[in-house]
Each structure stands twice: as structure tokens, then as C-alpha cells.
Design an enzyme around this catalytic site. Structure first.
Site, PDB file in Angstrom:
ATOM      1  N   GLY A  85       0.862  -1.168   0.000  1.00 51.96           N
ATOM      2  CA  GLY A  85       0.000   0.000   0.000  1.00 51.96           C
ATOM      3  C   GLY A  85       0.898   1.216   0.000  1.00 51.96           C
ATOM      4  O   GLY A  85       2.062   1.107  -0.363  1.00 51.96           O
ATOM      5  N   SER A  86       0.401   2.381   0.388  1.00 48.31           N
ATOM      6  CA  SER A  86       1.266   3.554   0.454  1.00 48.31           C
ATOM      7  C   SER A  86       0.461   4.802   0.724  1.00 48.31           C
ATOM      8  O   SER A  86      -0.738   4.866   0.451  1.00 48.31           O
ATOM      9  CB  SER A  86       2.051   3.775  -0.853  1.00 48.31           C
ATOM     10  OG  SER A  86       2.874   2.692  -1.152  1.00 48.31           O
ATOM     11  N   ASN A  87       1.159   5.834   1.220  1.00 48.27           N
ATOM     12  CA  ASN A  87       0.689   7.207   1.215  1.00 48.27           C
ATOM     13  C   ASN A  87       1.726   8.048   0.486  1.00 48.27           C
ATOM     14  O   ASN A  87       2.924   7.760   0.548  1.00 48.27           O
ATOM     15  CB  ASN A  87       0.582   7.790   2.634  1.00 48.27           C
ATOM     16  CG  ASN A  87      -0.237   6.951   3.575  1.00 48.27           C
ATOM     17  OD1 ASN A  87      -1.383   6.649   3.297  1.00 48.27           O
ATOM     18  ND2 ASN A  87       0.359   6.588   4.708  1.00 48.27           N
TER      19      ASN A  87
ATOM     20  N   ASN B  62      -4.072   4.957  -1.608  1.00 51.15           N
ATOM     21  CA  ASN B  62      -4.532   3.692  -2.188  1.00 51.15           C
ATOM     22  C   ASN B  62      -6.013   3.640  -2.509  1.00 51.15           C
ATOM     23  O   ASN B  62      -6.496   2.593  -2.922  1.00 51.15           O
ATOM     24  CB  ASN B  62      -4.147   2.481  -1.316  1.00 51.15           C
ATOM     25  CG  ASN B  62      -2.674   2.442  -0.989  1.00 51.15           C
ATOM     26  OD1 ASN B  62      -2.301   2.358   0.161  1.00 51.15           O
ATOM     27  ND2 ASN B  62      -1.843   2.540  -1.999  1.00 51.15           N
TER      28      ASN B  62
END
Length: 781
Positions: free
Chosen positions: A228-230, A500
């Protein structure tokens, strides 16, 4: 090798290469200079791309030889020979449930000479000369390190599966990364596909549309598979000095072959980039230069589609297209085992791609006498990912970033968020996706597809009709994918953020619409992490005067959006739910609503929320439902009349009590990792809580603790510019640079992460050479 030279021996970069000399492949023996600064971060100085690859391969092997060797065993299809057919890989390079399934897939790729064929395509459809030179050099550097050094990591010391690699091995690993969201995510369904036998030639059970829609929605929810990620970029109008800012916070596995590794890569006059690379990759994936910084977030785009085949009733390996019979291609793959025997299985392919009988255990696609399914993965038809990375590293502005991505068209499953030193910002979902327009899906979806596509973006097209082919877009690098003009893009907004969810709310004041469903949804409920992050960064942009320090504070704010929405209601409902446990109610009332290591009450709320999420569907949690008119504020107001709330509270308290864990224990005492016998507290929290600094731990019921991190915050970078020649950058690699427990860089940055401290990036020569811990190594074949 010459090691341990004085800092001055490193000297300044060599003369700038120009013209043909710069791009000429290196002849003879390759070499590079590696300057190591604090925390074992290598700054690789080379004369050309082959030598840059050489230094990168060498340095990666020095830190991660066992993890890398394990991955090369995977892409060679040799896991069953060394580790047994029923064993399981770490899942870094495919979704295979067993070593045998993994080997069957990767040996199928090898036997089909897929990677060789893709390498042979001319640029820009195929990889560029620079990309190939990087791969050539990486293989040579890895092999040189193996030849000249002794392995100390007990994970593979003296192991017979640690062997030199070829350029093809490196390219096959890059291919595996590219297809992770497509073929690589359906390996078991590809390798287990068998036509129905004569005795079972009845029509058989069909795929259930409603069940398939639910399973597909879960399967393609970004971030569900250990990634995932920001990322957020701020425009110059919001910053203290009018220049851009970028905070990148990818959430990736903490173990295995999908880890990041830090470096700086420099070819004087040609390339100078610092950042994180996925292991086995010769290029920087997420990083920054003196002008631009970028990060990636796992996207909601669905990188595959299905074609439902109508079979010849007389032969289930023959399918019909416009009434004409086409026979499947059958390839028999042999996998050697530890005892010297082998397993042989047939694999079936069509004009659309391989036949597949499931996308995961919850999404079966039965092959009957009348119907089969073929998987189309456009990322299985190119090797342009490295060129996309090189284009980003050479860009001089966010406009250049966009142009580089449009030119390479090589990113398989991520968005890009970028900022530049002139104050520009960019969000783009420049992703290789099958060209599934909503019009095509409406016209050509099978009954299964009519349910699954709106729900999950997974198209199931009628493979029996020639007019249901995917077609081509102007400017597309290959047939059957979207061209650059179809991608969701937001440029020069005050902020651009993604956590995401789809592109819709990259900026809450400038929603993106008009893209096809396969890219993601519009006007639908956002995750708690998206809601919390958007609230935070929009407030930051409105406040203005931002600096890199503000990015650092955002990374470690550890705010829990779920608690801000629900904890007051929970506290009010708590006495009735727990009449014999007043302490639990008091702990929740006193909690500061963060996931800092010292937060008391965080663990209790986390376990309560985990159990509540399992007991009560998200659509039934809230009194006020989602509204597209207020997407970051709804849904809200916990419905405390739901019996699951009292049940979840009782279960959470009982779980901690049974393990002897105090209800008000500080989070870090029960969320930690152990490195070299040292217990290191870990801040952050799960995505279900909405925490930006996402950490997914491995729960040990007996200890009442998260005793290891599975995935979460990994290579973090907070980057800005001050008008000088050097970027202002702070970085952190949470699990540290080396997987060797004997390395001094095995846990040093994990301790920094625990203390919410950062590494000051050394990008310019003067800063590299001024490092008191500088160690210079000249490496050569």
C-alpha cells in the site's frame, strides 16, 4: 577490491562523459566507486550505465545476498529442487501457494522464452539500451561480489542455491515484479488449470456472479496484498519558500524480496538520483534529485481482465471466435525435485493469455465442457519498468515526470505523486492497464462480467466475439492498453495526495472524474486512511508556510482517525457493555488517540476495533451513511445499538487479560520487533484504524502483543528545496539496509524508526565527503 581508504581518496566525481562516450556500453572489466555514508547507504559513482549497474549489483549483494539468491531460485523455477515442492516461498515474486506451483509458472515463462522475446523488442516498445546495460552491469556486480566475498548471513551461508546469475535471471526477476498484479497474482489458477476429463464432461458448476463480485472487490482493493502507500505533494503556494514538498510513505513487506534498499546512483553529467530500489532492481524506484521528488502508491487500477471462452463441445481445449475453432497451445513443463525425480504438468494458452481456473481461493473460475476463462495481463507483454524509473530520475520538473511516464508507459500497478523545486505538483495514474472502456464492458461483458466489473473493475469479456477485442489507443506503447491521454492526472494543485483509494480525491477541492471504471471508482466511500490523510494534508495546505519539518511531523503524528470518529461513543457505551470492567472504560477515556509507542489505551482500542471490524460489516457501523457531498466527513457517528460493539469490547478485554497484558500498557511494550535479542518498540497502527504511519503486526495471542511487523511503513522520504544546489531531504528505511543479522546495518534504522528519528540525506558531493563515517570502496571484476 580496495577498501577503507580515507575520505579524500574518494575525490570529486570524475569528468563528465559526453556524446557517444556517455552512452557507449562499457568494454572489458567493469568497475565502480561506492562511497558508504552513515547507516550503510551507498553512493555509487560510475562512468556509464553498465558500471552503474555493476556498482548497484555489488552493493545490493553485500547487504541482501541471501534474499536476492532466494528470489533468483524462484525465477529459475528451482524452489522444489532446493526447498521441497510443498514448501512455500515468501510470496515476494508471485502468489503461488507452494514451491511446486511457483516453479511450474516460472519454468513455463522460461520454456516459452517470454523474457528473451521481450528483451529483443526495439525501444520504445522494448527496453532501451541504457536499461539493458544496467541489467548487464547488475548481474556482473552481483557475481563479482559472490566471487570475491565470503557470505556471513546464516540464512544462506554455504547454501548450494546461492549461485552466479545471468542477465536473463535479472530480467526475469524484473518481469516477475511487473506481473505481480496480473499473472503473478493468479499463479495457482494458471498452473492448476486442467481441462475436464471425458468422464466429467458435463457442463459443471459455473462461477457464481455475486460471490465472484465480493471476492474480486476484496482481491483488487489496493493494499490488501501486503502493499500500500501514502504520498503527498505540496505546491509552492503552500510552502514557506515557494518550492514544492513531497512526503512519500510506501507500505511494503518488512521481510523477503519485496523490500526496499537505499542508494544514490551517479553518472556525472548524466544521472544523479537518490532513493529506494526494490531488491533485484538496478534502478531507483522511489526517490529524488536536485530538482524533483516522487513516490508511488499502489493503485486501484485492475491490471488484468478475463475473456470467457465458449468451447467446442467435442474438445474442451478448442474455443470458438466468431464461430471459428482455435486450439489452445499446450506446453508441458517439467520441474525437478530434491530426490532427482521431476513433476510434469501441461499449461494451456489462448490468443488472450493463459487459461486460468481461479484468481484466488475465493474466486474460482471453473473449466467445464462448455466454458473456460483466459487471463489477459498487458504487463506480461513488456519490460519497460526500468525505463520508467530512469525517466523519472532524469526529469527536471513535474512536467518532465509526466512526459517521462507517458513516454515509457512502464508502471504496472502504481500511481505517481511528485513535486519539484519550482513549486509544481503532480498526481498521475500512468499505469499499464488493459484497454477496458466502460462502453466495451457494457457491450461485451458476459453475465458474470456484468456483476463483477461494476463492483470491482474486473472485466469479463465474451471471448467468442471478435468485436470484443480490446483495440488500441493513440500513443499507446502496445496494443490493448490505454494511451497517455486516458490517464487520470492532476497537475499543480495546492496538494496532491493518495492513500490507495482511486484518483477521485487526489485533491478534495478538485475531484478527478471522467476515467473508466477499470482505473477505479468515483464518488464512493473512502478508506479511513484516505479520510484521515486528506483531512490532515488539506489543513496543512490551508495553513501554509510548510517546510520539510512539517512533513516529518505528519509522518509520525500517528493520529487514529477511527478513534476520532468513534472513541467518544465507545466510552459512553462502555459501562453498560462492561459493567464489571470499569478500568477498560477509564483507559479508553484517557487515551490520547494516537499510536505512539508510549500511548496507553492504544492497544486496547486496536484489538477492540479489529474484532468489531470482523463482527459488524462496515456499512452497518455508522448512523450517518456515506455521502459523496462530504466524502471525508462521512460515514460517521458510531451506531452503539449494534450488539457487536459490546461483544468486541468484551473479547478485547478478555484477550488482553488472558495474556496478562495490562489494559493501559504502553503500545511499544506490546508492539515491537526483536533484532539481535533486542526488543525494539514500533510506532504506528493498522490501516483499518486509518493511521498514516501504517504498521501491520503479527499478533501473538499468548503474549498479548504484536511481536513482528509483516508490512507497513518502509522507505520514507520527506523532500524539499531551499534554492541551493542540494535538495533538503530526510529519509528512513524502517527495517534497515541489510537482512544479515551480523551486519551493523541490520537494525540501526529500525531503532531510529522506534524513536521517530530521521536520516539527513547526503546528496551533494560536499556532504558525502564530509561524513565522518565515510568509507570508500572501489569494486571491479
Amino acid at each position: 577490491m580496495i577498501a577503507g581508504t580515507t575520505p579524500s581518496a574518494a575525490g570529486p566525481p570524475g569528468p563528465v562523459a559526453t556524446g557517444a562516450e556517455r552512452h557507449r556500453p562499457s568494454d572489458g572489466r567493469l568497475s565502480a566507486t561506492i562511497r558508504y555514508t552513515e547507516h550503510g547507504i551507498p553512493h555509487i559513482l560510475a562512468r556509464d550505465y553498465a558500471e552503474l549497474g555493476f556498482g548497484t549489483g555489488w552493493a545490493q549483494a553485500a547487504d541482501q545476498v541471501c534474499v536476492l539468491a532466494d528470489g533468483f531460485t524462484t525465477v529459475r523455477g528451482e524452489r522444489s529442487r532446493h526447498f521441497g515442492p510443498e514448501g512455500r516461498s515468501d510470496g515476494s515474486l508471485s502468489s503461488a501457494s507452494t514451491n511446486l506451483g511457483s516453479d511450474l509458472y516460472f519454468r513455463g515463462v522460461r520454456d516459452a522464452r517470454t523474457v528473451e522475446r521481450l528483451l529483443g523488442r526495439p525501444s520504445p516498445q522494448g527496453p532501451s539500451r541504457q536499461s539493458k546495460e544496467l541489467v548487464r552491469g547488475w548481474a556482473a556486480g552481483y557475481n563479482a561480489w559472490l566471487k570475491q566475498n565470503r557470505i556471513t548471513d546464516p540464512a544462506c551461508r554455504s547454501a548450494d542455491w546461492v549461485r552466479p546469475v545471468s542477465e536473463l535471471d535479472v530480467a526475469r526477476r524484473l518481469y516477475a515484479l511487473a506481473v505481480l498484479g496480473g499473472e503473478g497474482g493468479a499463479v495457482d489458477g494458471i498452473t492448476d488449470a486442467r481441462p475436464p476429463t471425458a468422464g466429467k464432461a458435463a457442463a459443471g458448476a459455473a462461477a457464481d456472479p455475486a460471490r465472484s463480485a465480493r471476492a474480486a472487490r476484496e482481491l483488487f482493493a489496493a493494499g490488501k496484498a501486503g502493499m500500500g502507500s501514502n504520498a503527498v505533494a505540496f505546491r509552492g503556494s503552500t510552502t514557506a519558500n515557494g518550492r514544492g514538498l513531497l512526503l512519500g510513505n510506501p507500505h511494503y513487506p518488512w521481510h523477503g524480496g519485496r523490500r526496499f534498499w537505499q542508494s544514490q546512483q551517479t553518472i556525472p553529467g548524466e544521472l544523479n538520483v537518490s532513493g529506494g530500489s526494490l531488491l533485484g532492481s538496478p534502478s531507483v524506484s522511489i526517490g529524488f534529485t536536485d530538482k524533483v521528488a516522487w513516490s508511488h502508491t499502489v493503485s486501484t487500477g485492475v491490471p488484468l481482465n478475463l475473456h470467457q471462452l465458449t468451447l467446442d463441445p467435442a474438445d474442451p481445449t478448442v474455443y470458438l471466435v466468431d464461430g471459428a475453432r482455435e486450439r489452445m497451445t499446450v506446453r508441458t513443463v517439467a520441474v525437478p525435485l530434491k530426490d532427482g525425480s521431476s513433476v510434469r504438468r501441461s499449461q494451456y494458452r489462448t490468443r488472450f493469455g493463459p487459461v486460468v481456473t481461479s484468481l484466488d481461493a475465493e474466486l474460482p473460475l471453473p473449466w467445464s465442457a462448455t466454458t473456460a476463462y483466459a487471463l489477459n495481463d498487458p504487463n506480461a507483454a513488456h519490460l519497460r519498468m526500468t525505463d520508467a524509473a530512469l525517466g523519472l530520475a532524469r526529469a527536471r520538473s513535474v512536467r518532465g515526470v509526466r512526459q517521462a511516464l507517458d513516454r515509457a508507459q512502464g508502471l504496472p500497478w502504481v500511481n505517481t505523486v511528485a513535486a519539484d523545486s519550482s513549486g509544481g505538483t503532480l498526481f498521475t495514474q500512468a499505469q499499464v492497464l488493459p484497454r477496458i472502456t466502460d462502453e466495451l464492458a457494457e457491450r461485451c461483458s458476459t453475465p458474470l462480467g456484468r456483476v463483477v466489473y461494476p463492483a470491482a473493475g474486473l472485466a469479463v469479456l465474451d471471448g467468442s466475439r471478435g468485436d470484443c477485442a480490446l483495440g488500441s489507443d493513440r500513443g499507446a506503447a502496445q496494443p490493448g492498453i490505454f494511451g497517455p491521454g486516458r490517464m487520470p492526472v492532476l497537475q499543480d494543485a495546492p496538494y496532491a495526495v493518495n492513500s490507495n483509494d482511486s484518483a477521485w480525491l487526489a485533491n478534495a477541492d478538485r475531484p478527478l472524474t471522467g476515467y473508466e471504471r477499470v482505473f477505479g471508482t468515483v464518488a464512493t466511500e473512502r478508506s479511513l486512511r484516505t479520510r484521515g490523510g486528506t483531512e490532515d494534508v488539506s489543513a496543512m495546505a490551508a495553513r501554509g508556510g510548510l517546510t520539510v519539518a512539517d512533513l516529518q511531523r505528519q509522518q509520525f503524528a500517528n493520529r487514529v482517525p477511527a478513534a476520532d470518529l468513534a472513541v467518544a461513543d465507545v466510552v459512553r457505551a462502555c459501562p453498560a457493555a462492561l459493567p464489571d470492567e470499569p478500568e477498560a472504560c477509564a483507559v479508553l477515556a484517557r487515551w490520547d488517540r494516537t499510536m505512539d509507542t508510549g500511548s496507553r489505551g492504544a492497544l486496547l482500542f486496536d484489538r477492540f476495533w479489529q474484532k468489531l471490524s470482523a463482527l459488524v460489516p462496515s456499512g452497518q457501523l455508522w448512523k450517518v451513511p456515506f455521502s459523496a457531498a462530504d466524502p471525508t466527513g462521512t460515514p460517521n457517528t458510531l451506531d452503539t445499538s449494534r450488539p457487536g460493539i459490546a461483544t468486541a469490547l468484551r473479547q478485547a478485554v478478555a484477550e488482553l487479560r488472558s495474556a496478562g497484558t495490562p489494559l493501559d500498557a504502553p503500545l511499544g511494550a506490546h508492539q515491537y520487533v526483536v533484532r539481535g535479542g533486542e526488543r525494539i518498540p514500533v510506532p504506528g497502527g493498522a490501516g483499518r484504524l486509518g493511521v498514516w504511519n501504517m504498521i501491520v503486526g503479527q499478533w501473538d495471542p499468548a503474549k498479548g502483543a504484536y511481536t513482528e511487523v509483516v508490512h507497513g511503513t518502509s522507505h520514507v522520504q520527506a523532500v524539499g528545496w531551499d534554492g541551493g544546489r542540494c535538495p533538503v531531504a530526510r529519509t528512513l528505511l524502517t527495517y534497515a539496509q541489510s537482512s544479515d543479522p551480523r551486519s551493523p546495518y541490520f537494525a540501526d534504522q529500525t531503532r531510529l524508526f522506534s524513536g521517530e528519528r530521521w536520516v539527513t540525506a547526503r546528496f551533494c558531493e560536499r556532504d558525502i565527503l564530509a561524513d565522518p563515517k565515510l568509507r570508500v570502496v572501489r569494486v571491479r571484476q
